[in-house]
Design an enzyme around this catalytic site. Structure first.
Site, PDB file in Angstrom:
ATOM      1  N   SER A   1       0.835  -1.198   0.000  1.00 14.02           N
ATOM      2  CA  SER A   1       0.000   0.000   0.000  1.00 14.02           C
ATOM      3  C   SER A   1       0.867   1.244   0.000  1.00 14.02           C
ATOM      4  O   SER A   1       2.014   1.233   0.464  1.00 14.02           O
ATOM      5  CB  SER A   1      -0.914   0.026   1.231  1.00 14.02           C
ATOM      6  OG  SER A   1      -0.200   0.422   2.390  1.00 14.02           O
ATOM      7  N   ASP A   2       0.313   2.324  -0.542  1.00  9.71           N
ATOM      8  CA  ASP A   2       0.951   3.614  -0.317  1.00  9.71           C
ATOM      9  C   ASP A   2       0.883   3.882   1.176  1.00  9.71           C
ATOM     10  O   ASP A   2       0.035   3.334   1.891  1.00  9.71           O
ATOM     11  CB  ASP A   2       0.232   4.708  -1.110  1.00  9.71           C
ATOM     12  CG  ASP A   2       1.172   5.835  -1.527  1.00  9.71           C
ATOM     13  OD1 ASP A   2       2.191   6.035  -0.833  1.00  9.71           O
ATOM     14  OD2 ASP A   2       0.895   6.496  -2.535  1.00  9.71           O
ATOM     15  N   TRP A   3       1.774   4.718   1.664  1.00  6.00           N
ATOM     16  CA  TRP A   3       1.913   4.918   3.108  1.00  6.00           C
ATOM     17  C   TRP A   3       0.636   5.544   3.673  1.00  6.00           C
ATOM     18  O   TRP A   3       0.274   6.666   3.352  1.00  6.00           O
ATOM     19  CB  TRP A   3       3.126   5.791   3.383  1.00  6.00           C
ATOM     20  CG  TRP A   3       4.426   5.036   3.484  1.00  6.00           C
ATOM     21  CD1 TRP A   3       5.364   5.206   4.470  1.00  6.00           C
ATOM     22  CD2 TRP A   3       4.959   4.009   2.628  1.00  6.00           C
ATOM     23  NE1 TRP A   3       6.440   4.341   4.270  1.00  6.00           N
ATOM     24  CE2 TRP A   3       6.202   3.590   3.153  1.00  6.00           C
ATOM     25  CE3 TRP A   3       4.492   3.372   1.489  1.00  6.00           C
ATOM     26  CZ2 TRP A   3       6.981   2.599   2.559  1.00  6.00           C
ATOM     27  CZ3 TRP A   3       5.269   2.388   0.886  1.00  6.00           C
ATOM     28  CH2 TRP A   3       6.486   2.010   1.430  1.00  6.00           C
ATOM     29  N   GLY A   4      -0.071   4.774   4.488  1.00  2.00           N
ATOM     30  CA  GLY A   4      -1.361   5.206   5.010  1.00  2.00           C
ATOM     31  C   GLY A   4      -2.520   4.872   4.097  1.00  2.00           C
ATOM     32  O   GLY A   4      -3.646   5.321   4.347  1.00  2.00           O
ATOM     33  N   GLY A   5      -2.283   4.059   3.079  1.00  4.33           N
ATOM     34  CA  GLY A   5      -3.312   3.775   2.091  1.00  4.33           C
ATOM     35  C   GLY A   5      -4.058   2.469   2.291  1.00  4.33           C
ATOM     36  O   GLY A   5      -4.697   1.987   1.362  1.00  4.33           O
TER      37      GLY A   5
END
Length: 383
Positions: A260-264
């Site tokens: 995932s993208d960071w925080g995604g």
């Protein structure tokens, strides 16, 4: 348009039409028997530890079995300086890397060879830094002039972007570093990027937005994919069944892992069942809740085994760099700096002002506009 461009894109089209047993993705499966034996030795807790971040830029290996962590680094234009919590620089003296021209500049070269040189240079420097996965290239389609990350992306043209994505990914992975193509998919704006829902019909999705990703996966054998922050047709990209399982894995034969993208990451069951391997960052979704879900009987441990298998495929495909071998000297190499200079030079486009067309006079401008627009402009200019 040069011959190399046509050759590479021709290969991309061929791969899109044919899904044979010798796909570049199949290179990731050569250790599957070994990996299955490893998974059989792992506890559930060890498996789940691999599904989320260990540090801000790493995810867990299998320490008990001597399998090293997976180490990530930004980004599309060079290896980012070493960072700690909150992406604060650590202030090292050996983490300076070559800053390559942006994606839009690379696209202006129209050169798959330049894209290869860019990816290869970054991949070589990533190895010197002890990184396994580079978070790039960024290969979304440029759609909004004010898009905050449009400069990262290769172009507004899916054919050009596909050919350059193949060159970049091939160069990076030939250097021994896994490429993580991003942001999958339809990531066109920074405003409200964490909750915007991109509504797109299937033909448009495939002919425009997915074409560079498909070529990177099926032709260049990209080992990792980063789902975008946004939603596509109602579902977050990090738990989008159509994108991650039906298309990426099912149709394109992707054998690597998604991060995932960071925080995604947005849920436990959504991410677990619909195609995400690694939560970055934190473990509030793909950590203890996964274990609890398995013990409650609502999630099969086989789902976790499949995710771990995909992670270990990439771990075995990318040679780990020992801690005492990484970051021993400044990462930026003369060859990379020369490649960056060559790309910058070739990206420059000169316009010839034939017949003194520029600057455009008001009279010429007005004649080029439709009558309704011309009237509106004249009214505004007379105020």
């Amino acid at each position: 348009m040069n011959k190399s461009f046509l050759k590479i894109f021709g290969l991309a089209l061929l791969a899109a039409a044919c899904s044979g047993p010798k796909s570049p993705q199949d290179r990731l499966t050569v250790n599957d028997r070994k990996i299955d034996r490893i998974i059989a030795q792992m506890t559930l807790e060890e498996k789940v530890e691999m599904l989320h971040s260990k540090t801000i830029m790493s995810s867990e290996g299998v320490p008990r079995l001597g399998i090293q962590d997976i180490k990530y680094a930004d980004g599309p234009f060079g290896v980012r300086e070493e960072v700690g919590d909150g992406f604060r620089p650590k202030g090292w003296q050996t983490d300076s890397a070559t800053y390559f021209p942006t994606g839009s500049a690379l696209a202006a070269t129209w050169s798959p060879e330049m894209a290869y040189a860019c990816g290869n240079g970054i991949g070589e420097e990533a190895r010197l830094r002890g990184k396994d996965v580079m978070l790039g290239p960024a290969i979304n389609i440029q759609r909004l002039p004010v898009g905050g990350r449009s400069y990262e992306y290769l172009s507004e043209d899916p054919v050009l972007s596909a050919a350059l994505a193949v060159g970049y990914v091939s160069g990076m992975q030939d250097a021994g570093t896994a490429a993580c193509i991003k942001h999958f998919a339809v990531n066109n704006q920074e405003t409200n990027r964490g909750n915007v829902d991109a509504q797109v019909d299937e033909r448009t999705l495939r002919e425009i937005y997915l074409k560079p990703f498909e070529a990177a996966v099926r032709v260049a054998g990209a080992m990792s994919v980063m789902p975008a922050y946004n939603k596509v047709n109602g579902d977050y990209c990090s738990e989008n069944e159509h994108l991650l399982n039906e298309i990426l894995r099912g149709e394109w034969g992707f054998k690597g892992f998604t991060v995932s993208d960071w925080g995604g990451t947005h849920s436990t069951m959504g991410a677990a069942l619909h195609g995400l391997n690694v939560q970055m960052t934190g473990d509030n979704y793909l950590g203890q809740p996964v274990i609890d879900s398995i013990k409650a009987g609502v999630l099969s441990e086989k789902v976790v085994d499949d995710k771990v298998r995909e992670l270990l495929r990439v771990r075995f495909a990318v040679e780990p760099i020992a801690e005492d071998q990484a970051n021993t000297k400044v990462a930026s190499r003369p060859e990379s700096r020369q490649a960056a200079l060559d790309i910058a030079r070739k990206s420059i486009v000169l316009l010839k002002n034939e017949d003194s067309v520029l600057p455009i006079s008001n009279s010429v401008l007005m004649r080029s506009l439709p009558s309704w627009a011309s009237s509106a402009v004249q009214a505004r200019m007379s105020r």
